[in-house]
Write an enzyme that holds these catalytic residues in place. Structure first.
Site, PDB file in Angstrom:
ATOM      1  N   HIS A 158     -37.310  50.626 -32.437  1.00  0.00           N
ATOM      2  CA  HIS A 158     -37.389  51.731 -31.472  1.00  0.00           C
ATOM      3  C   HIS A 158     -36.372  52.788 -31.886  1.00  0.00           C
ATOM      4  O   HIS A 158     -35.172  52.630 -31.677  1.00  0.00           O
ATOM      5  CB  HIS A 158     -37.095  51.155 -30.076  1.00  0.00           C
ATOM      6  N   HIS A 172     -36.880  43.460 -30.552  1.00  0.00           N
ATOM      7  CA  HIS A 172     -36.846  44.897 -30.258  1.00  0.00           C
ATOM      8  C   HIS A 172     -35.494  45.429 -30.729  1.00  0.00           C
ATOM      9  O   HIS A 172     -34.440  45.011 -30.248  1.00  0.00           O
ATOM     10  CB  HIS A 172     -37.061  45.119 -28.762  1.00  0.00           C
ATOM     11  N   MET A 199     -29.924  54.125 -32.042  1.00  0.00           N
ATOM     12  CA  MET A 199     -29.461  55.321 -31.310  1.00  0.00           C
ATOM     13  C   MET A 199     -28.497  56.106 -32.182  1.00  0.00           C
ATOM     14  O   MET A 199     -27.606  55.521 -32.798  1.00  0.00           O
ATOM     15  CB  MET A 199     -28.737  54.894 -30.042  1.00  0.00           C
ATOM     16  N   MET A 217     -40.998  54.212 -21.416  1.00  0.00           N
ATOM     17  CA  MET A 217     -39.627  53.897 -20.997  1.00  0.00           C
ATOM     18  C   MET A 217     -39.571  53.844 -19.471  1.00  0.00           C
ATOM     19  O   MET A 217     -40.017  54.778 -18.797  1.00  0.00           O
ATOM     20  CB  MET A 217     -38.642  54.973 -21.470  1.00  0.00           C
ATOM     21  N   MET A 268     -34.497  55.861 -31.336  1.00  0.00           N
ATOM     22  CA  MET A 268     -34.033  56.882 -30.382  1.00  0.00           C
ATOM     23  C   MET A 268     -33.148  57.832 -31.171  1.00  0.00           C
ATOM     24  O   MET A 268     -31.929  57.909 -30.978  1.00  0.00           O
ATOM     25  CB  MET A 268     -33.280  56.208 -29.228  1.00  0.00           C
ATOM     26  N   SER A 325     -34.480  42.698 -26.582  1.00  0.00           N
ATOM     27  CA  SER A 325     -33.770  43.812 -27.210  1.00  0.00           C
ATOM     28  C   SER A 325     -32.402  43.358 -27.694  1.00  0.00           C
ATOM     29  O   SER A 325     -31.565  42.927 -26.887  1.00  0.00           O
ATOM     30  CB  SER A 325     -33.609  44.951 -26.202  1.00  0.00           C
ATOM     31  N   ASP A 357     -40.160  49.282 -21.453  1.00  0.00           N
ATOM     32  CA  ASP A 357     -38.781  49.065 -21.907  1.00  0.00           C
ATOM     33  C   ASP A 357     -37.813  49.643 -20.881  1.00  0.00           C
ATOM     34  O   ASP A 357     -37.813  50.855 -20.642  1.00  0.00           O
ATOM     35  CB  ASP A 357     -38.614  49.756 -23.271  1.00  0.00           C
ATOM     36  N   ASP A 387     -33.102  48.533 -31.147  1.00  0.00           N
ATOM     37  CA  ASP A 387     -32.845  49.855 -30.554  1.00  0.00           C
ATOM     38  C   ASP A 387     -31.878  50.674 -31.396  1.00  0.00           C
ATOM     39  O   ASP A 387     -30.677  50.414 -31.396  1.00  0.00           O
ATOM     40  CB  ASP A 387     -32.235  49.683 -29.161  1.00  0.00           C
TER      41      ASP A 387
END
Ligand code: DX5
Ligand code: ZN
Length: 218
Positions: A65, A32, A36, A138, A67, A7, A176, A34
């Site tokens: 991913h 990965h 957000m 998760m 979020m 990540s 994850d 992330d």
């Protein structure tokens, strides 16, 4: 086969291109990424322009991913920026809009995944299972790297593995959060085959040894 997805949340943002080159040389399978938005999770990370820049300097598989709240709004932008896989949270919109987001990514030729927060039951993603390339469980509350693995998620991983074996055996099962050489074997034994790891890879000086340790090779 076990796949390792470091990540970038735990990477050094001042030299992300070099960080990706290093994990590629160290044997990582995916990156990965992330994303957000400060709404769906209580933190803000990075987004479309950063992915676009990384796409120019790396040919690695980008596992994105999201979020973020109502991801349908941004699926095309992330695909255009270089996502290979679009991963949306089942809690982030209505069932219909999650379907639309997945269908849009699929139509653009990308792989598709749905993610569950720790408090979300496996049944929440049942309607999506036949169409998915990956399911992400998760094992921490999403939002931050460096948290401890939640052992109470192992049962959900086991349940999803048994459903996938029946309905969609080629679908990957990713975990994850809090993955280390100690917790990785637990997730794998429960049926996961893709391990996300932030601190356990980018937090270590020797990335090759860190990835080998997650694979159980010493
Ligand atoms: C958390 C992110 C994770 C995070 C994992 O919301 O989705 O990908 O970077 O970090 P570690 O492996 O340090 O728990
Ligand atoms: Zn993640």
């Amino acid at each position: 086969m076990i796949k390792i997805a470091p990540s970038v949340l735990s990477a050094d943002f001042s030299c992300l291109g070099e960080e990706l080159a290093e994990i590629k040389a160290a044997g990582a399978d995916y990156v990965h990424f992330d994303v957000m938005d400060g709404l769906f999770v209580p933190n803000i990370s990075f987004g479309i322009p950063v992915l676009r820049s990384l796409r120019k300097c790396s040919d690695m598989f980008m596992d994105v991913h999201l979020m973020i709240d109502r991801p349908l709004r941004y699926v095309k932008a992330f695909c255009d920026a270089g996502a290979d896989l679009i991963n949306v949270h089942v809690e982030s919109d209505t069932e219909n809009n999650i379907f639309l987001a997945l269908e849009e990514a699929k139509a653009l030729g990308r792989r598709i995944a749905v993610t569950l927060k720790p408090g979300t039951p496996a049944t929440a993603i049942e309607p999506f299972l036949p169409m998915l390339d990956m399911v992400l469980v998760m094992t921490v509350e999403p939002g931050f790297g460096g948290q401890s693995f939640m052992h109470d998620q192992l049962e959900k991983i086991r349940t999803l593995r048994s459903w996938l074996d029946e309905i969609n055996p080629l679908c990957d099962l990713e975990v994850d959060g809090g993955i280390t050489p100690e917790t990785a074997p637990l997730a794998l034994e429960a049926g996961a085959n893709v391990l996300v790891a932030g601190s356990a890879v980018f937090g270590k000086p020797d990335r090759k040894a860190a990835i080998a340790a997650l694979r159980g090779e010493f």
